[in-house]
Design a protein around this motif. Structure first.
Motif, PDB file in Angstrom:
ATOM      1  N   HIS A 110       0.840  -1.209   0.000  1.00 25.28           N
ATOM      2  CA  HIS A 110       0.000   0.000   0.000  1.00 25.28           C
ATOM      3  C   HIS A 110       0.875   1.258   0.000  1.00 25.28           C
ATOM      4  O   HIS A 110       0.379   2.361  -0.185  1.00 25.28           O
ATOM      5  CB  HIS A 110      -0.955  -0.011   1.200  1.00 25.28           C
ATOM      6  N   GLY A 134       2.020   5.437  -4.209  1.00 27.26           N
ATOM      7  CA  GLY A 134       2.560   6.438  -5.118  1.00 27.26           C
ATOM      8  C   GLY A 134       1.777   6.579  -6.404  1.00 27.26           C
ATOM      9  O   GLY A 134       2.340   6.958  -7.438  1.00 27.26           O
ATOM     10  N   HIS A 165      -4.673   9.912   2.287  1.00 30.45           N
ATOM     11  CA  HIS A 165      -4.658   8.575   1.686  1.00 30.45           C
ATOM     12  C   HIS A 165      -3.731   8.535   0.479  1.00 30.45           C
ATOM     13  O   HIS A 165      -2.958   7.585   0.302  1.00 30.45           O
ATOM     14  CB  HIS A 165      -6.080   8.157   1.287  1.00 30.45           C
ATOM     15  N   ILE A 166      -3.781   9.595  -0.337  1.00 28.00           N
ATOM     16  CA  ILE A 166      -2.903   9.629  -1.514  1.00 28.00           C
ATOM     17  C   ILE A 166      -1.427   9.762  -1.140  1.00 28.00           C
ATOM     18  O   ILE A 166      -0.550   9.368  -1.890  1.00 28.00           O
ATOM     19  CB  ILE A 166      -3.276  10.783  -2.475  1.00 28.00           C
ATOM     20  N   SER A 167      -1.160  10.338   0.044  1.00 26.25           N
ATOM     21  CA  SER A 167       0.240  10.518   0.459  1.00 26.25           C
ATOM     22  C   SER A 167       0.873   9.206   0.888  1.00 26.25           C
ATOM     23  O   SER A 167       2.046   8.971   0.639  1.00 26.25           O
ATOM     24  CB  SER A 167       0.336  11.512   1.623  1.00 26.25           C
ATOM     25  N   VAL A 168       0.084   8.364   1.536  1.00 24.84           N
ATOM     26  CA  VAL A 168       0.700   7.211   2.189  1.00 24.84           C
ATOM     27  C   VAL A 168       0.131   5.847   1.830  1.00 24.84           C
ATOM     28  O   VAL A 168       0.795   4.834   2.036  1.00 24.84           O
ATOM     29  CB  VAL A 168       0.636   7.382   3.724  1.00 24.84           C
ATOM     30  N   HIS A 169      -1.083   5.779   1.325  1.00 25.30           N
ATOM     31  CA  HIS A 169      -1.680   4.445   1.169  1.00 25.30           C
ATOM     32  C   HIS A 169      -2.098   4.121  -0.255  1.00 25.30           C
ATOM     33  O   HIS A 169      -2.972   3.288  -0.468  1.00 25.30           O
ATOM     34  CB  HIS A 169      -2.881   4.306   2.118  1.00 25.30           C
ATOM     35  N   GLU A 170      -1.479   4.779  -1.224  1.00 23.62           N
ATOM     36  CA  GLU A 170      -1.869   4.471  -2.607  1.00 23.62           C
ATOM     37  C   GLU A 170      -0.658   4.131  -3.472  1.00 23.62           C
ATOM     38  O   GLU A 170      -0.664   4.311  -4.684  1.00 23.62           O
ATOM     39  CB  GLU A 170      -2.708   5.633  -3.185  1.00 23.62           C
ATOM     40  N   VAL A 193       4.696   3.032  -1.410  1.00 27.81           N
ATOM     41  CA  VAL A 193       5.770   2.857  -2.392  1.00 27.81           C
ATOM     42  C   VAL A 193       6.891   2.033  -1.767  1.00 27.81           C
ATOM     43  O   VAL A 193       6.975   1.910  -0.553  1.00 27.81           O
ATOM     44  CB  VAL A 193       6.331   4.225  -2.862  1.00 27.81           C
ATOM     45  N   ILE A 200       3.111  15.332  -4.683  1.00 29.92           N
ATOM     46  CA  ILE A 200       2.241  15.703  -3.570  1.00 29.92           C
ATOM     47  C   ILE A 200       3.092  16.471  -2.563  1.00 29.92           C
ATOM     48  O   ILE A 200       4.109  15.958  -2.093  1.00 29.92           O
ATOM     49  CB  ILE A 200       1.625  14.474  -2.889  1.00 29.92           C
ATOM     50  N   ASP A 244       0.309  14.927   5.326  1.00 29.12           N
ATOM     51  CA  ASP A 244       1.188  13.756   5.245  1.00 29.12           C
ATOM     52  C   ASP A 244       0.469  12.485   5.718  1.00 29.12           C
ATOM     53  O   ASP A 244       1.062  11.411   5.694  1.00 29.12           O
ATOM     54  CB  ASP A 244       2.467  13.997   6.041  1.00 29.12           C
ATOM     55  N   GLU A 274       3.443  17.439   0.886  1.00 30.31           N
ATOM     56  CA  GLU A 274       2.850  16.884   2.102  1.00 30.31           C
ATOM     57  C   GLU A 274       3.077  17.797   3.302  1.00 30.31           C
ATOM     58  O   GLU A 274       4.210  18.080   3.670  1.00 30.31           O
ATOM     59  CB  GLU A 274       3.437  15.501   2.377  1.00 30.31           C
TER      60      GLU A 274
END
Lengths: 343, 343, 343, 343
Positions: free
Chosen positions: A128, B93, B86-91, A130, B102, B83, B104
């Motif tokens: 989930h 990249g 969801h897009i910052s940490v769980h997708e 990188v 992004i 930071d 953050e």
């Protein structure tokens, strides 16, 4: 008008320019397949004592970082860098534009530490997130500081522990390796990293970076990436001619030595005058805490970068010396700093 | 085994499943051009009171964020998010994989503030930096907190000041809008943002998000982006059927209300038992400071996420309630938490 | 209204739907880490007799092609496909959007030949060109034709000669492997390719493709790519449940057999009526040369795709049968074709 | 050894080199914000009689095409070009690497016609296809042919009809505009396109292209794209100095005139000797059908490109003249061609 804006305000060192003039009407095959480029690459390999290395000559710094990192990584892999890293803040998102996240670790002096890598790895647990895969450092850093040999060795160990590539941006490598605080050779740099660059633009040539790849796993098909990113210069010989001039008679290091001497002259003078430094630099970027009143006058007589407010009454000013900075200019700048302060 | 792992452990709410069964053998054109999908979109437009909006039904959350953000931005434009976003940490990249950085901003509770936007804008001075262009927020946030109407209005003003788009990830929008601390309607969300999503997966359907675009400048050719990112489902009617069921009789909000009630029951029980919360949540994500000794036993009887160490003796545990959580399960979990604590 | 538009007009086969209903309220961990998904993957591995293969369940076809190809290739590497390939023409440039060129070779019947690969390789001489690295084929093809075992073996040899990966898009693999002209097993497909997909959407399930990777060099970290491309379904069990149903009792092949029988009934009937085919198909896509006068009437009573003009007086019409096509519908279509022709 | 390999075998024209030498020790701000670059841009604007145009100076051709096209297009938009276009075949997939498909139309002479655009548009029906948005042409083409004014006007009309941008790659624009078959001015080029480039590298400078954007809708934020793609040269003044020299006293056109004269001398000589041309060229790329026996001898005494086999007994040889080609070299090459043929 004095010029302490950057280390790329002038053209090329006389020896480099002469070499360009002398070879101008020679006919060479294009795209860096010419003999002179071959000679230049060999000189670099000998200088780093790694005949097995792959050396590529490219035009500019952002371009080279983009080529290298995009070439090394798979789509889901990411870079660990400081939040002051050139790729983090001054390349218009060029790395992200190739699809890769930069995991930015907070730093005051531009130095990336093994503890920062530990923290980044710990956080990135599974698919989930990188996958951290490459560590980016600059030497000298964007703050004018440098890595010692021990620091680089420790980074190497940490990288090996986690299976990370270590990539060193050497836009100002010459400055780092010739400054008083340095205890590394360029051979050390070659041996402790997987790939690194040797900056030319900021050290006396018109333009050009050398990308050195020592890790065999990263070498294949690099010319495809160079061409795809628009960096395969038609008249590639121009890069060869310039780097050949740089690596004959150690011109590369001699130039940087002068740059550093001018920087230390400035740094010591500034401190003597009672100014504060933002960060104690080892090389040619001097970040000075400049009272707003001084800045108001000085900026009319000298070009330098006003980075950002330091506090209500002061700002951070960046003074940069170069291969072309005459001693008189440094002395004159110090005189102005003295005059404006006393008033 | 108890299940407080997430809000997508079961299949679909009975009414949604029934609708799928009932329509199973109907013949429809593909790719969301069918009548049922048309009906569902119209219900959503009426629910948000914006018949002018464009509504698209997509399969999953990461996918939808990627489609929207890649569609809205030019290559050099960037996103501002926390930071914890969801897009910052769980997708993995995903946003960077489409070429966009992004930016953050550090947050403890998942909330993005106007001051954070100011700071990000101030730093990004010229073309050497990416150009901030879109603000990403989640409501409810990844920490279970929510935005009030005033907070969203302030973000809107700040975005307008800088020419930024405001995009709201509503993966758990139903939970946000039905919790006790909320003072917004879904109409407010539609009117204060340029685009937002209405999450279905975490609120009782098998899968599916609705992407709502209210800003005319962002609407054109969205179906091209949806198809290019692999989200144009052949049997698009499946999304239509499910969202139609959700937006008939306010099922969408009724489901979330139950989820929140179970969450508050758990939160209050946990606090009564003397446990500490990492962040006081408004919705269905309860982050509890769990003693390691309790964790050691509880994890054998209950599924939940062990996020990270809190300190030497405790860890952060995330308990999530859902549309399908029975009251008995909450009470049984509280009993376990009580028993393990007393020992 | 008759429906010969495509093979995804209905929902799911009764057995698949039943399995979804039966498991609806079970609690499972997310993202395809559940037991049912594990069972489904094992059934697929056994079906292809390759327990060493990696199997991933994804949502949709374009998505799966994008994930696989982006995962397999380096930035400068390219795909060789026919100009009729699904990735060449019907995926909105999804492959190019991940940065990779498709070298399109002209084909009439959708079949890619070794000679086409030879030609592509010959042309791509050095680093000024992309580097061909992956061959994409579909079986059945987009024209309804299929590869024989010998044809696939020859492609394998050609790929090995040039160091190319062979990837087979099996969106309609079941149809290919159960048609009268076929002489291959699914084991052959697994053994002769580096990776392939097993399409579910067009063969009786709501949605879903299985991506099978047999080449070890291509396996690592695939879940990162799946997540990054937005295809890691929260309720991943939905894919597991459906593929488990498909691969129990050979349902996967039984369904396709019916589809093909309906197609052959239609094809033979069409030929008997004196219509011409654009390409003689083996499976369920029947491209008929339809007089404009017939088209004008038929389109009012039957859904089918009007592809493009064939000549001044005729157009190409695509009729598709599916797992859900009743025999009566085929007979009624043939009756209409007969009636409209006679007039 | 004779040199007819390409038009970038030597360094720079004497006037250009002199300008570089003369300005070498001047201090200038970086990144093309210096006065000389300003002067150069103004000279170009005057030359094309469009003071409203945006002019950017970049380093290399592939780089410039990539910057421009990636800047102009949305993610799902595509380029129409011939299959001989430089971006189609000689840029290592650089355009695709930015995410955009090139729709390649078959051409023998490198010329793109309105009929080709019609065909491309007709085929791309909906969101399952990429959206054609930009037409790429080269003048002179990769085959040495050129567009007349009528041809360019017709392309403009076709582009307007379909809402397409018209982009002209002028890597060899000087050659096109000074050849005998030409009836256009550089003003015409500026007025009939949305953006075009003025190539320097192949017309007497060390390196450099000017990117001219006349369509207001395409201008904004171009420097961000230039920086992100690694083309914002630190010593940007180098480009300014060179282009200033080129556009003073019409040097740009004078240089090309010589190149073309040498090419026509060669072309006519070759035809007189009885050799066949692959395509009748107007400018400095002469594609000759060379008997294998002649090639075997000639290649030992002259550099030129052996493109590909023409038939069993002949190959296609590309001879290129340049600003630096002396008349004696052309005559000597013709003598060799005569001698080898007679034997």
């Amino acid at each position: 008008m004095l010029y302490f804006m950057n280390d790329y305000s002038e053209g090329a060192h006389a020896k480099v320019l002469d070499a360009l003039i002398k070879t101008n009407m020679q006919q060479h095959v294009g795209y860096g397949m010419d003999e002179i480029t071959g000679d230049a690459k060999m000189l670099i390999k000998k200088s780093i004592n790694r005949l097995d290395a792959d050396v590529h000559l490219t035009v500019a710094g952002t371009q080279t970082n983009t080529i290298a990192i995009a070439h090394f990584l798979r789509p889901y892999e990411a870079v660990i860098a400081t939040d002051l890293g050139h790729i983090s803040v001054h390349e218009t998102g060029a790395i992200e534009a190739t699809g890769h996240k930069i995991i930015e670790m907070t730093s005051k002096d531009g130095i990336l530490t093994p503890a920062m890598i530990d923290a980044a790895i710990l956080k990135h647990a599974d698919e989930h997130w990188v996958l951290p895969r490459l560590v980016y450092i600059s030497n000298a850093t964007e703050m004018g500081t440098i890595y010692t040999k021990t620091m680089l060795e420790d980074l190497r160990k940490t990288c090996d522990q986690y299976g990370l590539y270590l990539y060193l941006d050497g836009a100002r490598l010459a400055n780092a390796l010739t400054c008083a605080d340095n205890d590394m050779t360029i051979e050390d740099v070659a041996n402790l990293t997987d790939a690194f660059t040797i900056g030319g633009t900021k050290n006396g040539i018109l333009f050009g970076e050398a990308l050195v790849v020592t890790n065999n796993a990263l070498k294949e098909h690099m010319r495809f990436s160079i061409k795809q990113r628009g960096a395969l210069l038609a008249k590639g010989r121009l890069l060869g001619v310039q780097f050949k001039a740089l690596f004959e008679d150690d011109l590369y290091f001699k130039i940087a030595k002068h740059t550093n001497e001018m920087a230390m002259l400035l740094k010591n003078g500034v401190l003597e005058l009672g100014y504060k430094l933002v960060t104690p630099p080892s090389t040619n970027l001097i970040f000075v805490v400049l009272p707003n009143s001084v800045h108001a006058k000085l900026k009319e007589l000298c070009h330098y970068e006003a980075e950002q407010p330091y506090d209500e009454n002061n700002m951070e000013a960046r003074f940069v010396t170069s291969w072309a900075t005459p001693k008189e200019d440094v002395l004159q700048l110090l005189k102005l700093l003295k005059d404006f302060k006393e008033i």
